[in-house]
Structure formats: C-alpha cells, structure tokens
Write a protein that holds these residues in place. Sequence first.
Motif, PDB file in Angstrom:
ATOM      1  N   MET A   1       7.818 -23.549  27.503  1.00 30.31           N
ATOM      2  CA  MET A   1       7.925 -22.369  26.639  1.00 30.31           C
ATOM      3  C   MET A   1       7.668 -22.765  25.185  1.00 30.31           C
ATOM      4  N   LYS A   2       6.877 -21.959  24.483  1.00 31.25           N
ATOM      5  CA  LYS A   2       6.529 -22.262  23.103  1.00 31.25           C
ATOM      6  C   LYS A   2       7.715 -22.016  22.173  1.00 31.25           C
ATOM      7  N   SER A   3       7.740 -22.751  21.066  1.00 34.03           N
ATOM      8  CA  SER A   3       8.821 -22.639  20.097  1.00 34.03           C
ATOM      9  C   SER A   3       8.655 -21.390  19.238  1.00 34.03           C
ATOM     10  N   GLU A   4       9.780 -20.861  18.763  1.00 34.98           N
ATOM     11  CA  GLU A   4       9.758 -19.755  17.816  1.00 34.98           C
ATOM     12  C   GLU A   4       9.753 -20.297  16.389  1.00 34.98           C
ATOM     13  N   LEU A   5       9.270 -19.456  15.487  1.00 34.21           N
ATOM     14  CA  LEU A   5       9.264 -19.774  14.062  1.00 34.21           C
ATOM     15  C   LEU A   5      10.188 -18.768  13.382  1.00 34.21           C
ATOM     16  N   GLU A   6      11.205 -19.277  12.698  1.00 30.75           N
ATOM     17  CA  GLU A   6      12.236 -18.386  12.161  1.00 30.75           C
ATOM     18  C   GLU A   6      12.540 -18.700  10.700  1.00 30.75           C
ATOM     19  N   LEU A   7      12.655 -17.659   9.891  1.00 29.69           N
ATOM     20  CA  LEU A   7      13.198 -17.766   8.544  1.00 29.69           C
ATOM     21  C   LEU A   7      14.618 -17.218   8.588  1.00 29.69           C
ATOM     22  N   ARG A   8      15.551 -17.996   8.058  1.00 28.61           N
ATOM     23  CA  ARG A   8      16.956 -17.597   8.121  1.00 28.61           C
ATOM     24  C   ARG A   8      17.578 -17.659   6.731  1.00 28.61           C
ATOM     25  N   GLY A   9      17.781 -16.482   6.138  1.00 32.33           N
ATOM     26  CA  GLY A   9      18.423 -16.401   4.820  1.00 32.33           C
ATOM     27  C   GLY A   9      17.687 -17.140   3.729  1.00 32.33           C
ATOM     28  N   VAL A  10      16.352 -17.087   3.733  1.00 36.72           N
ATOM     29  CA  VAL A  10      15.562 -17.854   2.767  1.00 36.72           C
ATOM     30  C   VAL A  10      15.612 -17.212   1.385  1.00 36.72           C
ATOM     31  N   GLN A  11      15.925 -18.034   0.415  1.00 36.11           N
ATOM     32  CA  GLN A  11      15.887 -17.622  -0.991  1.00 36.11           C
ATOM     33  C   GLN A  11      15.084 -18.660  -1.765  1.00 36.11           C
ATOM     34  N   GLN A  12      14.215 -18.179  -2.647  1.00 34.11           N
ATOM     35  CA  GLN A  12      13.417 -19.090  -3.464  1.00 34.11           C
ATOM     36  C   GLN A  12      13.546 -18.702  -4.924  1.00 34.11           C
ATOM     37  N   ARG A  13      14.079 -19.629  -5.724  1.00 35.26           N
ATOM     38  CA  ARG A  13      14.219 -19.412  -7.155  1.00 35.26           C
ATOM     39  C   ARG A  13      13.305 -20.372  -7.913  1.00 35.26           C
ATOM     40  N   PHE A  14      12.833 -19.916  -9.059  1.00 36.47           N
ATOM     41  CA  PHE A  14      12.026 -20.752  -9.939  1.00 36.47           C
ATOM     42  C   PHE A  14      12.624 -20.713 -11.340  1.00 36.47           C
ATOM     43  N   HIS A  15      12.684 -21.864 -11.976  1.00 38.61           N
ATOM     44  CA  HIS A  15      13.177 -21.919 -13.353  1.00 38.61           C
ATOM     45  C   HIS A  15      12.213 -21.168 -14.266  1.00 38.61           C
ATOM     46  N   SER A  31      14.990 -12.953   6.192  1.00 39.32           N
ATOM     47  CA  SER A  31      15.157 -13.474   7.559  1.00 39.32           C
ATOM     48  C   SER A  31      14.235 -12.713   8.499  1.00 39.32           C
ATOM     49  N   PHE A  32      13.504 -13.432   9.327  1.00 39.26           N
ATOM     50  CA  PHE A  32      12.734 -12.826  10.411  1.00 39.26           C
ATOM     51  C   PHE A  32      12.315 -13.918  11.374  1.00 39.26           C
ATOM     52  N   THR A  33      11.892 -13.493  12.548  1.00 44.77           N
ATOM     53  CA  THR A  33      11.477 -14.433  13.590  1.00 44.77           C
ATOM     54  C   THR A  33      10.082 -14.066  14.072  1.00 44.77           C
ATOM     55  N   GLY A  68      18.726 -21.381   2.399  1.00 44.37           N
ATOM     56  CA  GLY A  68      18.247 -20.912   3.691  1.00 44.37           C
ATOM     57  C   GLY A  68      17.395 -21.955   4.392  1.00 44.37           C
ATOM     58  N   SER A  69      16.863 -21.569   5.552  1.00 41.88           N
ATOM     59  CA  SER A  69      16.142 -22.522   6.393  1.00 41.88           C
ATOM     60  C   SER A  69      14.895 -21.890   6.996  1.00 41.88           C
ATOM     61  N   VAL A  70      13.884 -22.726   7.204  1.00 39.23           N
ATOM     62  CA  VAL A  70      12.718 -22.368   8.007  1.00 39.23           C
ATOM     63  C   VAL A  70      12.814 -23.202   9.278  1.00 39.23           C
ATOM     64  N   LEU A  71      12.958 -22.539  10.409  1.00 35.27           N
ATOM     65  CA  LEU A  71      13.237 -23.224  11.670  1.00 35.27           C
ATOM     66  C   LEU A  71      12.052 -23.129  12.627  1.00 35.27           C
ATOM     67  N   TYR A  72      11.757 -24.239  13.270  1.00 38.12           N
ATOM     68  CA  TYR A  72      10.704 -24.309  14.285  1.00 38.12           C
ATOM     69  C   TYR A  72      11.314 -24.958  15.519  1.00 38.12           C
ATOM     70  N   GLY A  73      11.402 -24.185  16.581  1.00 39.94           N
ATOM     71  CA  GLY A  73      12.091 -24.693  17.767  1.00 39.94           C
ATOM     72  C   GLY A  73      13.553 -24.978  17.501  1.00 39.94           C
ATOM     73  N   MET A 206      -2.315 -16.639  20.286  1.00 37.98           N
ATOM     74  CA  MET A 206      -1.888 -17.030  18.940  1.00 37.98           C
ATOM     75  C   MET A 206      -1.179 -15.861  18.254  1.00 37.98           C
ATOM     76  N   THR A 207      -0.045 -16.153  17.638  1.00 33.45           N
ATOM     77  CA  THR A 207       0.687 -15.180  16.838  1.00 33.45           C
ATOM     78  C   THR A 207       0.270 -15.322  15.379  1.00 33.45           C
ATOM     79  N   THR A 208       0.001 -14.204  14.719  1.00 34.68           N
ATOM     80  CA  THR A 208      -0.445 -14.232  13.327  1.00 34.68           C
ATOM     81  C   THR A 208       0.564 -13.550  12.416  1.00 34.68           C
ATOM     82  N   LEU A 209       0.936 -14.241  11.325  1.00 35.52           N
ATOM     83  CA  LEU A 209       1.628 -13.605  10.210  1.00 35.52           C
ATOM     84  C   LEU A 209       0.555 -13.271   9.187  1.00 35.52           C
ATOM     85  N   PHE A 210       0.249 -11.993   9.057  1.00 38.52           N
ATOM     86  CA  PHE A 210      -0.855 -11.535   8.208  1.00 38.52           C
ATOM     87  C   PHE A 210      -0.266 -10.980   6.918  1.00 38.52           C
TER      88      PHE A 210
END
Length: 297
Positions: A1-15, A31-33, A68-73, A206-210
């Motif tokens: 079974m192929k792995s999922e790609l998940e964003l969990r509570g991701v926050q990105q700040r820049f100075h 967050s999304f999967t 937050g985290s970017v998760l693969y499998g 193939m799954t695409t994030l467009f």
Amino acid sequence: MKSELELRGVQQRFHARGVAGGYITAVDDVSFTLAAEPPQVVSLVGQSGSGKSTIARNVLGLQKPTQGSVLYGGKDIFKLSRAEYDAYRRDVQPVFQDPYAIFNPFYRVDRALWKAVKKFGLTTSRSKGLELIEESLRAVRLEPENVLGRYPHQLSGGQRQRIMLARVHMLRPSFIIADEPVSMLDAQVRKHFLDILLDFQREHGMTTLFITHDLSTVYYLGGEVMVITKGSIVERGPVSTVMHDPSHPYTRLLLDSIPQPDPDDRWTTRIRVDELDEEEEAEKAPATTSGPETPII
C-alpha cells in the motif's frame, strides 16, 4: 500500500522588519492529507500571497515549517534517514511555474532527463535509458526527434513544461506537486498540460496537488479543491460543490471576480480581500448593477 502525504498543523513564519511582532505568518495552521490510493487531483486555490507556494515548499522539503509537521508514511520528512529521503524525493515530484527558468541554458534539455535516469538508477544501460526517455516524451505528446539534442531557447514554453512532465513519467511517483504550472502557457497548450495530468492520474495512479489562482483550470481538472487566503484554508470539498454552492465569503468573492464574456458588463467597483474577514462584512459589501466586484489580487 502506498504512503499518504499529510500536513499536520503547519505554520510558516518569516522574519520581517517594521512589522508588529517582527514576523509575518505565511501559512497558519494548515492541515490536509493527500491520498495515493485512490489517486486524486486536489487543487489549492487562492490569490497571490495567500501562502500556496510556501505550502509547496514545505511539502517538497525545501522549507522546514516553523511549527507542525509534513508526514510521509507517518514520518516527519525532515527527520527521514538519507535512504528514506531519497525514496521520498523520487515519490514526490515537483513541476514548477516558470518553463524558462527550470533548465540550465548552457546544456541541452536531454540532460534533465538523463540526470533522472542516472540519479535514480532507472535502467541498466544507455540504450534502455534512451528507450525510456523516448517513451516518456511520447507519453506527454512530444516527438523525441523534435526535442532531444536541443537547447532550452530552441523550444517553446509548453514543450519545456512537457519535458518536465516526461521526467515525472519516467519516475512514476505517487505524488506530483504542481505549483502554478500553466500560468505562463497559452490556452491550447494549457489544456494539453492539464489533460496529461489527468492521464497520469487515470493510467499511472499519480495524485496531484495542483496549486493555482485560476478557477477555470480548477473546474477543468475536477476532483477536490481547497481555498486558501491569508495562509489559512477557509473552504474545501468537491470542485462541483464549492464552485456552485460556496459557503465562505472569500470563495464567493473569487467566483464573482471571474470576468464575464460581455464587453458591456463592466466592473465599476474595487474591493479589498481583507474586507471579507467576517461574514457580516461580506453581507454589507456594496452591490453593483453593471458588473461583479473585483478583488485586488
């Protein structure tokens, strides 16, 4: 079974100097999967500066989130071993926006394809490598004799983008991260590009994030859509549902800002996106009888 790609509570700040708190928040608790099975097309749509490309950089491992985290499998991609990260790089492939900047002008375009063959050990001989390259070029509707051996400036933008799709076809990843890939292409070439992405979904799983700001391409691709503004996803669901019955005022604003094919139906007002933070403000927005309101995006 192929792995999922998940964003969990991701926050990105820049100075940022001169800004309250000393930083700006480009991505705010996203967050999304993305599922590899069944393969899908998920569009991320919003105006320029909404955080779309920052999310793409997070997913590709080019920018580590502040939180937050970017998760693969199930594993954080920024904590993978070297072997695991190499597998991730093969399984999650990018297609970028600018077809004029993705190639080194000093090398023939073949180099981008041969690099993939050698880096990922796709074949055991040069003859088989050439067969693979030619097969992948035909899969993206390019004739090998028309593009191989040429320099980037000798090809059109559409041909260059399809060469990058041929590279994706060679690797057969589970995920494609396409960041505004058709924004610099004309309408006919754009359709060919989108059709190839749909072929990849149906024929190669193939799954695409467009990622885009163009609602017309989102509607053409179908599948799921997420609407983002100010770094936050404010609405998500099937494209048909979100397009025909949007629930958030920002989504309605995006849809209302699509130009009508009527030269007599002209816009007469301008409205800022930050005026739509609350539902009540959207209800109070002044109406116009001569055309839809257009946001500054």
